[in-house]
Design a protein around this motif. Sequence first.
Motif, PDB file in Angstrom:
ATOM      1  N   VAL A  80       6.889   3.322 -11.644  1.00 36.98           N
ATOM      2  CA  VAL A  80       6.362   4.195 -12.701  1.00 36.98           C
ATOM      3  C   VAL A  80       6.085   3.380 -13.964  1.00 36.98           C
ATOM      4  CG1 VAL A  80       6.917   6.129 -14.246  1.00 36.98           C
ATOM      5  CG2 VAL A  80       7.400   6.305 -11.797  1.00 36.98           C
ATOM      6  N   ALA A  81       7.002   2.488 -14.328  1.00 32.67           N
ATOM      7  CA  ALA A  81       6.802   1.643 -15.509  1.00 32.67           C
ATOM      8  C   ALA A  81       5.577   0.754 -15.323  1.00 32.67           C
ATOM      9  CB  ALA A  81       8.043   0.795 -15.766  1.00 32.67           C
ATOM     10  N   ALA A  82       5.443   0.151 -14.152  1.00 27.16           N
ATOM     11  CA  ALA A  82       4.295  -0.728 -13.886  1.00 27.16           C
ATOM     12  C   ALA A  82       2.988   0.052 -13.942  1.00 27.16           C
ATOM     13  CB  ALA A  82       4.455  -1.405 -12.535  1.00 27.16           C
ATOM     14  N   LEU A  83       2.993   1.265 -13.440  1.00 27.40           N
ATOM     15  CA  LEU A  83       1.799   2.115 -13.494  1.00 27.40           C
ATOM     16  C   LEU A  83       1.401   2.377 -14.942  1.00 27.40           C
ATOM     17  CD1 LEU A  83      -0.361   4.100 -12.477  1.00 27.40           C
ATOM     18  CD2 LEU A  83       1.469   5.787 -12.171  1.00 27.40           C
ATOM     19  N   CYS A  84       2.353   2.799 -15.762  1.00 30.07           N
ATOM     20  CA  CYS A  84       2.056   3.083 -17.169  1.00 30.07           C
ATOM     21  C   CYS A  84       1.565   1.831 -17.897  1.00 30.07           C
ATOM     22  CB  CYS A  84       3.286   3.647 -17.873  1.00 30.07           C
ATOM     23  SG  CYS A  84       3.718   5.301 -17.318  1.00 30.07           S
ATOM     24  N   LEU A  85       2.233   0.723 -17.682  1.00 32.08           N
ATOM     25  CA  LEU A  85       1.852  -0.521 -18.351  1.00 32.08           C
ATOM     26  C   LEU A  85       0.475  -0.997 -17.903  1.00 32.08           C
ATOM     27  CD1 LEU A  85       5.322  -2.261 -18.287  1.00 32.08           C
ATOM     28  CD2 LEU A  85       4.069  -1.522 -20.345  1.00 32.08           C
ATOM     29  N   MET A  92      -3.798   4.307   7.836  1.00 35.71           N
ATOM     30  CA  MET A  92      -2.467   3.742   7.653  1.00 35.71           C
ATOM     31  C   MET A  92      -2.524   2.270   8.034  1.00 35.71           C
ATOM     32  SD  MET A  92       1.005   4.747   7.228  1.00 35.71           S
ATOM     33  CE  MET A  92       0.890   6.459   7.489  1.00 35.71           C
ATOM     34  N   SER A  93      -2.002   1.418   7.185  1.00 31.95           N
ATOM     35  CA  SER A  93      -1.976  -0.012   7.491  1.00 31.95           C
ATOM     36  C   SER A  93      -0.876  -0.306   8.483  1.00 31.95           C
ATOM     37  CB  SER A  93      -1.714  -0.814   6.219  1.00 31.95           C
ATOM     38  OG  SER A  93      -2.722  -0.599   5.284  1.00 31.95           O
ATOM     39  N   PRO A  94      -1.195  -1.029   9.552  1.00 33.96           N
ATOM     40  CA  PRO A  94      -0.153  -1.378  10.521  1.00 33.96           C
ATOM     41  C   PRO A  94       0.852  -2.343   9.911  1.00 33.96           C
ATOM     42  CG  PRO A  94      -2.340  -2.096  11.268  1.00 33.96           C
ATOM     43  CD  PRO A  94      -2.499  -1.490   9.920  1.00 33.96           C
ATOM     44  N   ARG A  95       2.064  -2.324  10.445  1.00 34.04           N
ATOM     45  CA  ARG A  95       3.126  -3.201   9.972  1.00 34.04           C
ATOM     46  C   ARG A  95       2.707  -4.658  10.132  1.00 34.04           C
ATOM     47  NH1 ARG A  95       7.597  -1.360   8.763  1.00 34.04           N
ATOM     48  NH2 ARG A  95       9.695  -2.077   8.952  1.00 34.04           N
ATOM     49  N   GLY A  96       2.939  -5.442   9.069  1.00 36.07           N
ATOM     50  CA  GLY A  96       2.635  -6.865   9.134  1.00 36.07           C
ATOM     51  C   GLY A  96       1.201  -7.211   8.757  1.00 36.07           C
ATOM     52  N   VAL A  97       0.364  -6.207   8.475  1.00 29.65           N
ATOM     53  CA  VAL A  97      -1.014  -6.465   8.087  1.00 29.65           C
ATOM     54  C   VAL A  97      -1.112  -6.308   6.566  1.00 29.65           C
ATOM     55  CG1 VAL A  97      -3.406  -5.684   8.266  1.00 29.65           C
ATOM     56  CG2 VAL A  97      -1.932  -5.673  10.292  1.00 29.65           C
ATOM     57  N   ALA A  98      -1.675  -7.298   5.901  1.00 31.74           N
ATOM     58  CA  ALA A  98      -1.774  -7.266   4.444  1.00 31.74           C
ATOM     59  C   ALA A  98      -2.627  -6.082   3.985  1.00 31.74           C
ATOM     60  CB  ALA A  98      -2.382  -8.566   3.935  1.00 31.74           C
ATOM     61  N   THR A  99      -2.186  -5.453   2.917  1.00 33.68           N
ATOM     62  CA  THR A  99      -2.918  -4.340   2.315  1.00 33.68           C
ATOM     63  C   THR A  99      -3.586  -4.870   1.055  1.00 33.68           C
ATOM     64  OG1 THR A  99      -1.255  -2.803   3.141  1.00 33.68           O
ATOM     65  CG2 THR A  99      -2.718  -2.000   1.408  1.00 33.68           C
ATOM     66  N   PRO A 100      -4.929  -4.925   1.041  1.00 37.65           N
ATOM     67  CA  PRO A 100      -5.606  -5.476  -0.138  1.00 37.65           C
ATOM     68  C   PRO A 100      -5.377  -4.592  -1.364  1.00 37.65           C
ATOM     69  CG  PRO A 100      -7.198  -4.536   1.410  1.00 37.65           C
ATOM     70  CD  PRO A 100      -5.836  -4.456   2.057  1.00 37.65           C
ATOM     71  N   ASP A 101      -5.222  -5.249  -2.521  1.00 37.78           N
ATOM     72  CA  ASP A 101      -5.045  -4.540  -3.797  1.00 37.78           C
ATOM     73  C   ASP A 101      -3.988  -3.447  -3.695  1.00 37.78           C
ATOM     74  OD1 ASP A 101      -7.084  -6.091  -4.970  1.00 37.78           O
ATOM     75  OD2 ASP A 101      -8.596  -4.754  -4.131  1.00 37.78           O
ATOM     76  N   VAL A 102      -2.850  -3.799  -3.147  1.00 40.77           N
ATOM     77  CA  VAL A 102      -1.820  -2.803  -2.853  1.00 40.77           C
ATOM     78  C   VAL A 102      -1.338  -2.076  -4.105  1.00 40.77           C
ATOM     79  CG1 VAL A 102       0.125  -4.431  -2.900  1.00 40.77           C
ATOM     80  CG2 VAL A 102       0.284  -2.354  -1.566  1.00 40.77           C
ATOM     81  N   CYS A 103      -1.146  -2.791  -5.198  1.00 37.66           N
ATOM     82  CA  CYS A 103      -0.643  -2.129  -6.407  1.00 37.66           C
ATOM     83  C   CYS A 103      -1.636  -1.082  -6.897  1.00 37.66           C
ATOM     84  CB  CYS A 103      -0.338  -3.152  -7.494  1.00 37.66           C
ATOM     85  SG  CYS A 103       1.112  -4.168  -7.122  1.00 37.66           S
ATOM     86  N   GLU A 104      -2.905  -1.456  -6.973  1.00 40.31           N
ATOM     87  CA  GLU A 104      -3.903  -0.492  -7.439  1.00 40.31           C
ATOM     88  C   GLU A 104      -4.018   0.684  -6.481  1.00 40.31           C
ATOM     89  OE1 GLU A 104      -6.370   1.775  -9.429  1.00 40.31           O
ATOM     90  OE2 GLU A 104      -5.269   0.060 -10.231  1.00 40.31           O
ATOM     91  N   ARG A 105      -3.903   0.430  -5.214  1.00 38.03           N
ATOM     92  CA  ARG A 105      -3.960   1.509  -4.221  1.00 38.03           C
ATOM     93  C   ARG A 105      -2.812   2.492  -4.432  1.00 38.03           C
ATOM     94  NH1 ARG A 105      -4.365   0.244   2.212  1.00 38.03           N
ATOM     95  NH2 ARG A 105      -4.316   2.393   2.938  1.00 38.03           N
ATOM     96  N   LEU A 106      -1.619   1.963  -4.688  1.00 38.62           N
ATOM     97  CA  LEU A 106      -0.450   2.818  -4.939  1.00 38.62           C
ATOM     98  C   LEU A 106      -0.584   3.545  -6.274  1.00 38.62           C
ATOM     99  CD1 LEU A 106       2.328   0.393  -3.650  1.00 38.62           C
ATOM    100  CD2 LEU A 106       1.570   2.509  -2.539  1.00 38.62           C
ATOM    101  N   PHE A 107      -1.068   2.836  -7.304  1.00 30.19           N
ATOM    102  CA  PHE A 107      -1.245   3.465  -8.612  1.00 30.19           C
ATOM    103  C   PHE A 107      -2.250   4.616  -8.534  1.00 30.19           C
ATOM    104  CE2 PHE A 107      -0.230  -0.733 -11.062  1.00 30.19           C
ATOM    105  CZ  PHE A 107       1.116  -0.572 -10.798  1.00 30.19           C
TER     106      PHE A 107
END
Length: 196
Positions: free
Chosen positions: A58-63, A1-16
């Motif tokens: 969801v739209a961003a994931l599909c696109l 789990m990323s601590p609050r205030g610490v940047a998460t690299p490639d966050v969009c891809e990680r979520l996708f």
Amino acid sequence: MSPRGVATPDVCERLFAAAERIVERDGPGALTSRAVTTEAGCAKGLLHAHFAGFDEFVAALCLDRFARTAAKARALAELAGRNTVTRNLDAVVLALFVSGGPSISGLALTRPTATLRIREALEGGAPGFGTIQEAVTGYLEAEQELGRVAERVDPRSVALAVVGAAHHLLMTGRPGAPDPRPSMTRLVAALVGDGG
């Protein structure tokens, strides 16, 4: 789990990627913003910090996945004369089905706001099925010039059939349904012959 205030690299891809795993494992009904962030191992609010809402996500994931497949399709031109035509086309078409493609597409269809965002983006020039179809047509024309696709084959019709069939299988697929990839491989082989 990323601590609050610490940047998460490639966050969009990680979520996708987390969303794809959830849909593949548990079906589209299990996909929520909380499930995605839990699966991604990040703070609960991270998804909403990057997207206006779950439909936007969801739209961003599909696109994003359309854009990846379109990029792979555009790269087909570089493969003219290499491997087999069937193998080259398979790599592009099957990319649409990777990581829960039918389930992700079905999810978008059940979310009218996401569907609207996707349609608007595609109308605005975002790569989608039309882009993939154009790239497949161009590739088949190049292979035809090299003599690896028979003259009787109409590249535009083959591209339409392949992309249309993939679209149909994506939009009507559901968790637990038979894997559509073998059908697509057979279709590609039937349309282009042995592929040089």
